[in-house]
Design an enzyme around this catalytic site. Structure first.
Site, PDB file in Angstrom:
ATOM      1  N   HIS A 164      -6.025   3.300   2.039  1.00 27.63           N
ATOM      2  CA  HIS A 164      -6.905   2.214   2.474  1.00 27.63           C
ATOM      3  C   HIS A 164      -8.365   2.399   2.062  1.00 27.63           C
ATOM      4  O   HIS A 164      -9.245   1.714   2.564  1.00 27.63           O
ATOM      5  CB  HIS A 164      -6.782   1.976   3.971  1.00 27.63           C
ATOM      6  N   GLU A 197       3.585  -8.148  12.216  1.00 30.55           N
ATOM      7  CA  GLU A 197       3.583  -9.024  11.043  1.00 30.55           C
ATOM      8  C   GLU A 197       4.768  -8.654  10.167  1.00 30.55           C
ATOM      9  O   GLU A 197       5.206  -7.500  10.162  1.00 30.55           O
ATOM     10  CB  GLU A 197       2.318  -8.777  10.179  1.00 30.55           C
ATOM     11  N   ARG A 236     -19.608  -8.835   6.666  1.00 30.82           N
ATOM     12  CA  ARG A 236     -20.708  -8.002   6.159  1.00 30.82           C
ATOM     13  C   ARG A 236     -20.780  -8.144   4.640  1.00 30.82           C
ATOM     14  O   ARG A 236     -19.894  -8.736   4.032  1.00 30.82           O
ATOM     15  CB  ARG A 236     -20.414  -6.532   6.489  1.00 30.82           C
ATOM     16  N   LYS A 240      -8.091  -9.069  15.729  1.00 31.12           N
ATOM     17  CA  LYS A 240      -7.219  -9.537  14.645  1.00 31.12           C
ATOM     18  C   LYS A 240      -6.250 -10.630  15.079  1.00 31.12           C
ATOM     19  O   LYS A 240      -5.874 -11.476  14.265  1.00 31.12           O
ATOM     20  CB  LYS A 240      -6.458  -8.352  14.041  1.00 31.12           C
TER      21      LYS A 240
HETATM   22  C1  MV4 Z   1      -0.127  -5.239   5.262  1.00 27.52           C
HETATM   23  C2  MV4 Z   1       0.674  -4.799   4.195  1.00 27.52           C
HETATM   24  C3  MV4 Z   1       1.891  -5.405   4.020  1.00 27.52           C
HETATM   25  N1  MV4 Z   1       2.290  -6.373   4.868  1.00 27.52           N
HETATM   26  N2  MV4 Z   1       0.308  -6.204   6.069  1.00 27.52           N
HETATM   27  C4  MV4 Z   1      -3.572  -2.018   4.798  1.00 27.52           C
HETATM   28  C5  MV4 Z   1      -5.001  -2.117   5.132  1.00 27.52           C
HETATM   29  C6  MV4 Z   1      -5.103  -3.233   6.086  1.00 27.52           C
HETATM   30  N3  MV4 Z   1      -6.274  -4.011   5.797  1.00 27.52           N
HETATM   31  C7  MV4 Z   1      -3.851  -4.014   5.944  1.00 27.52           C
HETATM   32  N4  MV4 Z   1      -3.001  -3.276   5.072  1.00 27.52           N
HETATM   33  C8  MV4 Z   1      -1.796  -3.744   4.733  1.00 27.52           C
HETATM   34  N5  MV4 Z   1      -1.332  -4.717   5.508  1.00 27.52           N
HETATM   35  C9  MV4 Z   1       1.495  -6.748   5.868  1.00 27.52           C
HETATM   36  N6  MV4 Z   1       1.915  -7.697   6.689  1.00 27.52           N
HETATM   37  C10 MV4 Z   1       0.189  -3.812   3.376  1.00 27.52           C
HETATM   38  C11 MV4 Z   1      -1.039  -3.269   3.641  1.00 27.52           C
HETATM   39  C12 MV4 Z   1      -1.450  -2.249   2.729  1.00 27.52           C
HETATM   40  C13 MV4 Z   1      -2.550  -2.422   1.907  1.00 27.52           C
HETATM   41  C14 MV4 Z   1      -3.309  -3.579   1.957  1.00 27.52           C
HETATM   42  C15 MV4 Z   1      -4.390  -3.737   1.139  1.00 27.52           C
HETATM   43  C16 MV4 Z   1      -4.716  -2.740   0.247  1.00 27.52           C
HETATM   44  C17 MV4 Z   1      -3.991  -1.583   0.181  1.00 27.52           C
HETATM   45  C18 MV4 Z   1      -2.901  -1.409   1.020  1.00 27.52           C
HETATM   46  C19 MV4 Z   1      -2.168  -0.248   0.933  1.00 27.52           C
HETATM   47  C20 MV4 Z   1      -1.101  -0.082   1.739  1.00 27.52           C
HETATM   48  C21 MV4 Z   1      -0.745  -1.083   2.661  1.00 27.52           C
END
Ligand code: MV4
Length: 518
Positions: free
Chosen positions: A235, A200, A291, A116
Site C-alpha cells: 500500500h 466489499e 488533501r 468509509k
Molecule cells: C480493495 C482491493 C480489492 N477489492 N478492495 C488497498 C489499499 C486500500 N486503499 C484499498 N486496497 C484495496 N482494496 C476491494 N474491494 C484491493 C486493494 C489493494 C490495492 C489497492 C490499491 C493499490 C494497491 C493495492 C494492493 C493490494 C490491494
C-alpha cells in the site's frame, strides 16, 4: 489574497508548498522539530520556528504548538501538506476556530470522507459506482457471514475508520468469515480506536487509478484527469504516472465525470483525489483523499497547472481559474518515489547521514526533494526523501528519461530504493504499460537481492572474457608484445593515471574486449 502561511509539515512537501507560496508573494513560516533544524524547508522559508523534539506527537502533530506559532508569527493561513494533520477534521476545525484559514476542504467534508461507510453511502447516492458490499458497519460475526454470502466470495473486510489498506482482510470461504471479522475488528480498534468493519467484494488484480479534482467556494468543480498508481508495495506507491497508459478516451471522461459528481456530493473545496479500483473494464469508488497528494507533480506536468497555487487561490475565496474544457492534457509524466528503504531487504527502513547528493537535470526532469547533504536520516518520519519526476511528449520517452535520471541520481550515506526503480524502468511489462496492483508480487526478480538477469548475464560474459584473456596471455607471453611486460589493460590503466591518452587509441580498444564502446 492570503498574505502569509504557516506550513505545518516537513520534508519535500513543506518545501514544495513554501516554493509555491513564495512565488505568489505569500510570506512563509516553517516549523521544524529539533533534528530538522537544518532541513531545506527551514532554509527556504521566510521564518522558521522550532516546535519540539523529533517525536511527531510532540512536534508536527501538536495542534497546540502549531497554533501557538501561527499566532506568534501572525499568519493568515495554515497549509497542512499531506500526512500528519492533513486529514484530521478536528485540526481543520481548530484552525478555523482560532481564526486562521485552513488550506483544504471543510472539516465536515474531511469527517464524511474519513468514515468509509459514510463515504460509500454518499457516493452511491451521487450515482458513483461503489464496489458491491455493505454501506453500514457489520454488527457481528453472523452478520458478517450473511453479508459476505450475499456479496459473493472472495470478499474483503475493511475498517470503516481506516483507509490506505490498514486492517484489510481478504476472505475466500464462508467458514473463514467469523474469525476474520474478529481479527479485523480487533485490529481496527487498536489502529483507529474504532472497531467498525464493513465488507466489499474483493477484486483480483485491480488497477489503482485516481482522479485529481478541485472545487471552489462558488460551486465550481473540475477534474484534472487521472493518475495511474498501480505500482505499489504494501500500500505504498512506488511509481505513479499520468495519464494512465491503458485508459480509453471514453473511460477517462466517464471517470472524470464520476469524480466531479463525487466532489459535488460533498461540496468539495480545494484539492482532492478520488481513488478508483479499475477491473475488467469497470471502475469503482474506493476512497476520497481530502488533501494534496504526494504524486501531484505528474498532474502538474501534464496539465501545466500549479496545484499549490490553485489551493491558495481557492482558500482565498477566488473562483477556479479554468473551466473543465480549458484544462489541457499534454504528453506523459512519471514519478518515482525515492525512499530510504532497502528494496532487496524487504524494504527495511535505512538510516544514515546523507554524504552525497547529486540530482539529475536536463529537459523534462524535476526533482522535488526535502534532503540536503549532511542531513541525518533517522526512523522518526516517513522514509520519503524526495521524488524524481519526468515529462516527455510520449510515455516511452518519459520512461527512458526516468531511467537516465535514475542513473544520474546519486544519494550516498543511506540506502534507497533507486536500484529497484532502475530495474522497473527496464522491465518489459512496465515498458508496455502492463500494470496492476499485483505488479511487484508478479515480478519477484525485481526485488530479489541476488542479481537480476541482465546483471547476471553481464557478469557471465565478463568472466568468460577474463578467462579468454588469461589463456591467451599464457600462450603469448606479454614481453613479446611490448608494453614493458604489462597487459593492454594495465597499459591503459597506467596511461590514464599518467594523463596519457595515447594508449587509448583504436588499436588498444580492439585488444580489450571488456572496454565499453559507448
Ligand atoms: C480493495 C482491493 C480489492 N477489492 N478492495 C488497498 C489499499 C486500500 N486503499 C484499498 N486496497 C484495496 N482494496 C476491494 N474491494 C484491493 C486493494 C489493494 C490495492 C489497492 C490499491 C493499490 C494497491 C493495492 C494492493 C493490494 C490491494
Amino acid at each position: 489574497m492570503i498574505e502569509s502561511v504557516l506550513v505545518a509539515n516537513r520534508g519535500e512537501i513543506a518545501l514544495r508548498v513554501i516554493r509555491g507560496a513564495r512565488e505568489m508573494g505569500i510570506r512563509t513560516v516553517a516549523v521544524f522539530s529539533e533534528p530538522d533544524r537544518t532541513s531545506p524547508h527551514v532554509l527556504h522559508a521566510d521564518e522558521a520556528y522550532c516546535i519540539g523534539p523529533a517525536r511527531a506527537s510532540e512536534s508536527y502533530l501538536s495542534v497546540d504548538r502549531l497554533l501557538a506559532v501561527a499566532r506568534r508569527a501572525q499568519v493568515r493561513a495554515i497549509h497542512p501538506g499531506y500526512g500528519f494533520l492533513a486529514e484530521r477534521g478536528d485540526f481543520a476545525e481548530a484552525v478555523a476556530a482560532a481564526g486562521f484559514v485552513f488550506v483544504g476542504p471543510s472539516a465536515s467534508t474531511i469527517h464524511a470522507m474519513g468514515d468509509k461507510t459514510e463515504a460509500r453511502q454518499r457516493m452511491a447516492a451521487a450515482g458513483v459506482a461503489i464496489v458491491p458490499g455493505t454501506d453500514t458497519p457489520l454488527g457481528s460475526g453472523r452478520d458478517a457471514i450473511r453479508a459476505a454470502k450475499s456479496v459473493g466470495f472472495p470478499v474483503v473486510l475493511k475498517a470503516a475508520a481506516g483507509g490506505g489498506g490498514k486492517g484489510m482482510r481478504v476472505v475466500h470461504r464462508a467458514d473463514e468469515v467469523e474469525r476474520a471479522f474478529a481479527t479485523a475488528s480487533r485490529e481496527a480498534d487498536a489502529a483507529f480506536g474504532d472497531g467498525s468493519v464493513y465488507v466489499e467484494r474483493f477484486l483480483e488484480r485491480p488497477r489503482h487509478i485516481e482522479i485529481q479534482l478541485f472545487g471552489d467556494a462558488h460551486g465550481n468543480v473540475v477534474h484534472l484527469f487521472e493518475r495511474e498508481c498501480s505500482i505499489q508495495r504494501r500500500h505504498q506507491k512506488l511509481v505513479e504516472e499520468a495519464p494512465s497508459p491503458l485508459l480509453t478516451v471514453d473511460e477517462r471522461r466517464a471517470m472524470g465525470e464520476a469524480a466531479v459528481r463525487a466532489a459535488r456530493a460533498v461540496d468539495y473545496t480545494g484539492a482532492g483525489t478520488v481513488e478508483f479500483l479499475y477491473s475488467g473494464g469497470e471502475f469503482f469508488f474506493l476512497e476520497m483523499n481530502t488533501r494534496l497528494q504526494v504524486e501531484h507533480p505528474v498532474t502538474e506536468l501534464v496539465t501545466g497547472i500549479d496545484l499549490v497555487e490553485w489551493q491558495f487561490r481557492v482558500a482565498a475565496g477566488e473562483a477556479l481559474p479554468m473551466r473543465q474544457e480549458e484544462i489541457p492534457l499534454r504528453g506523459h509524466a512519471l514519478e518515482c518515489r525515492i525512499t530510504s528503504e532497502s528494496p532487496f531487504d524487504g524494504f527495511l527502513p535505512a538510516t544514515g547521514v546523507v554524504d552525497e547528493l547529486e540530482v539529475p537535470g536536463g529537459p523534462g526532469i524535476r526533482w522535488d526533494g526535502g534532503i540536503a547533504r549532511g542531513m541525518e536520516i533517522g526512523l522518526h518520519y516517513d522514509p520519503l526523501l524526495g521524488k524524481l519526476i519526468t515529462w516527455a511528449p510520449d510515455r516511452p520517452l518519459a520512461v527512458r528519461r526516468m531511467k537516465r535520471a535514475l542513473e544520474e541520481l546519486k544519494i550516498g550515506g543511506v540506502a534507497t530504493g533507486v536500484p529497484l526503480l532502475r530495474r522497473i524502468m527496464d522491465e518489459p511489462d512496465f515498458r508496455k504499460g502492463r500494470l496492476s496492483t499485483a505488479y511487484l508480487p508478479e515480478h519477484p526478480e525485481l526485488t530479489d537481492g541476488r542479481l537480476a538477469k541482465p546483471e547476471q548475464d553481464a557478469l557471465l560474459v565478463a568472466a568468460a572474457l577474463l578467462e579468454h584473456r588469461r589463456r591467451r596471455d599464457r600462450a603469448a607471453p606479454r614481453i613479446r608484445r611490448g608494453g614493458g611486460g604489462l597487459s593492454a589493460w594495465q597499459q591503459r590503466a597506467r596511461a590514464h593515471r599518467d594523463g596519457n591518452a595515447a594508449a587509448d587509441h583504436p588499436a588498444a580498444r580492439r585488444t580489450d574486449p571488456l572496454r565499453s564502446n559507448g
